[in-house]
Design a protein around this motif. Sequence first.
Motif, short mmCIF file in Angstrom:
data_model
loop_
_atom_site.label_atom_id
_atom_site.label_comp_id
_atom_site.label_asym_id
_atom_site.label_seq_id
_atom_site.Cartn_x
_atom_site.Cartn_y
_atom_site.Cartn_z
N PRO A 260 60.24 73.26 11.51
CA PRO A 260 60.11 74.51 12.27
C PRO A 260 58.94 74.51 13.24
O PRO A 260 57.99 73.73 13.10
CB PRO A 260 59.89 75.58 11.20
CG PRO A 260 59.94 74.92 9.88
CD PRO A 260 59.92 73.45 10.08
N ASN A 290 55.01 68.85 17.33
CA ASN A 290 53.95 69.84 17.29
C ASN A 290 52.71 69.10 17.78
O ASN A 290 52.27 68.13 17.16
CB ASN A 290 53.78 70.35 15.85
CG ASN A 290 52.65 71.38 15.73
OD1 ASN A 290 51.70 71.38 16.53
ND2 ASN A 290 52.74 72.23 14.72
N THR A 292 49.61 69.61 17.78
CA THR A 292 48.41 69.55 16.95
C THR A 292 48.61 68.70 15.69
O THR A 292 47.77 67.87 15.36
CB THR A 292 47.97 70.97 16.52
OG1 THR A 292 48.19 71.85 17.61
CG2 THR A 292 46.52 70.98 16.11
N THR A 293 49.75 68.91 15.02
CA THR A 293 49.96 68.17 13.77
C THR A 293 50.63 66.81 14.00
O THR A 293 50.59 65.95 13.15
CB THR A 293 50.89 68.95 12.82
OG1 THR A 293 52.11 69.20 13.50
CG2 THR A 293 50.26 70.27 12.40
C1 NAG Z 1 51.67 73.14 14.30
O1 NAG Z 1 50.31 72.76 14.29
C2 NAG Z 1 49.40 73.83 14.14
C3 NAG Z 1 47.99 73.29 14.23
O2 NAG Z 1 47.74 72.41 13.18
C4 NAG Z 1 49.63 74.55 12.82
O3 NAG Z 1 48.76 75.68 12.72
C5 NAG Z 1 51.07 75.03 12.78
O4 NAG Z 1 51.33 75.64 11.52
C6 NAG Z 1 52.02 73.88 13.01
N1 NAG Z 1 53.35 74.44 13.06
C7 NAG Z 1 54.23 74.29 12.09
C8 NAG Z 1 55.51 75.02 12.25
O5 NAG Z 1 54.04 73.59 11.09
#
Ligand code: NAG
Length: 313
Positions: A260, A290, A292-293
């Motif tokens: 997601p 994503n 960031t991750t």
């Molecule tokens: C995407 O990365 C951000 C920053 O780490 C995090 O806060 C967010 O939950 C992530 N989105 C998902 C859907 O895991």
Amino acid sequence: MPHLSEAVGHQSPDKPVGWNTRDLLLYAVGIGAKRDDLSLAFELDRKWAPFPTYPVVLGIKGDGQDVNLFADVVKPRGTPPPGLPQFDPNRVVHGSQSIEILKPLPRESGAGWKLTGRIVGVHENRSGIIVERESTLVDKEGVAYARLFSSEFNLGAKTTGEKFSKVIASQPKGKPIPKDRKPDYVTEDKITPEQAILYRLSGDYNPLHIDSRIGQAAGFGGVILHGLCTFGFVARSIVTAVGNNDPNSLVYYGVKFTSPVKPGDSIQTSIWEVGPGPNGTTELAFETKNLTTGKVVLGSGVAYVRKQQGAKL
Ligand SMILES: *[C@@H]1O[C@H](CO)[C@@H](O)[C@H](O)[C@H]1NC(C)=O
Ligand SMILES: *[C@@H]1O[C@H](CO)[C@@H](O)[C@H](O)[C@H]1NC(C)=O
Ligand SMILES: *[C@@H]1O[C@H](CO)[C@@H](O)[C@H](O)[C@H]1NC(C)=O
């Protein structure tokens, strides 16, 4: 007891659908069109055209012009397909989606359009049942404008235990992402915290995308973005990066949903040209993370795009 095999080939009842120009503009903004994207968001722009992935909203939107009640929309219509157990609508995961554009959409449908649909694949494994569907968008004369494939994974659905698997039609398969070279294009999007409350106005009013208590209860830790919103964001970024922002450049587009996205996340799409596609198009392979991750949110991406030479708009 009827067997899963009986479901394959089953025709679902036709779904009346319809849209106007305002619906198309709302969709363009819902998938992140920016103020400079006049070919996507301004109906009087010389290069404006309906965004080609729009038909993916119609299965839920139908032909209505007002808000619908999500619980009613997902209620099974007509006689249930033979061979399938009763599925729990709260445990359905959208696995993949593709769209093949057969003809450019008109700026309004008028009456008599519909989505015709059939089940083209059923598979089971230990954790549930996967159902693949094909739907075709046709006008009142029966002319086809788009062909859609989707798969859904019904988590926890009771299976026969024999690992049944059958497919009678499927979407074009793409080439894998080249391992030996950097992407030809990289796009980035910051998805605003308000994107889900905007995208839902295209017809998917599932409260999961606006009421954080529901997202908490479902184990997502809050609101998540509509998968088809991410789908649209990435289609738009491909049209912008590769198709010179001409909506009609996109001929085919398909992805797998792998995890997601939340409103407020930033996403990054890496796109490779992987050779000629059908009919003079260029085939692309892509994936979206994503930012960031680094987690992949859309995988196995395939697109056929008509690349154009010439000045940027
Ligand atoms: C995407 O990365 C951000 C920053 O780490 C995090 O806060 C967010 O939950 C992530 N989105 C998902 C859907 O895991
Ligand atoms: C069953 O299929 C789904 C959808 O492709 C997949 O996500 C899941 O991991 C599979 N489970 C098992 C036990 O193979
Ligand atoms: C290529 O164009 C022909 C003729 O317009 C059409 O029938 C066919 O479906 C197209 N193929 C693809 C993969 O789009």
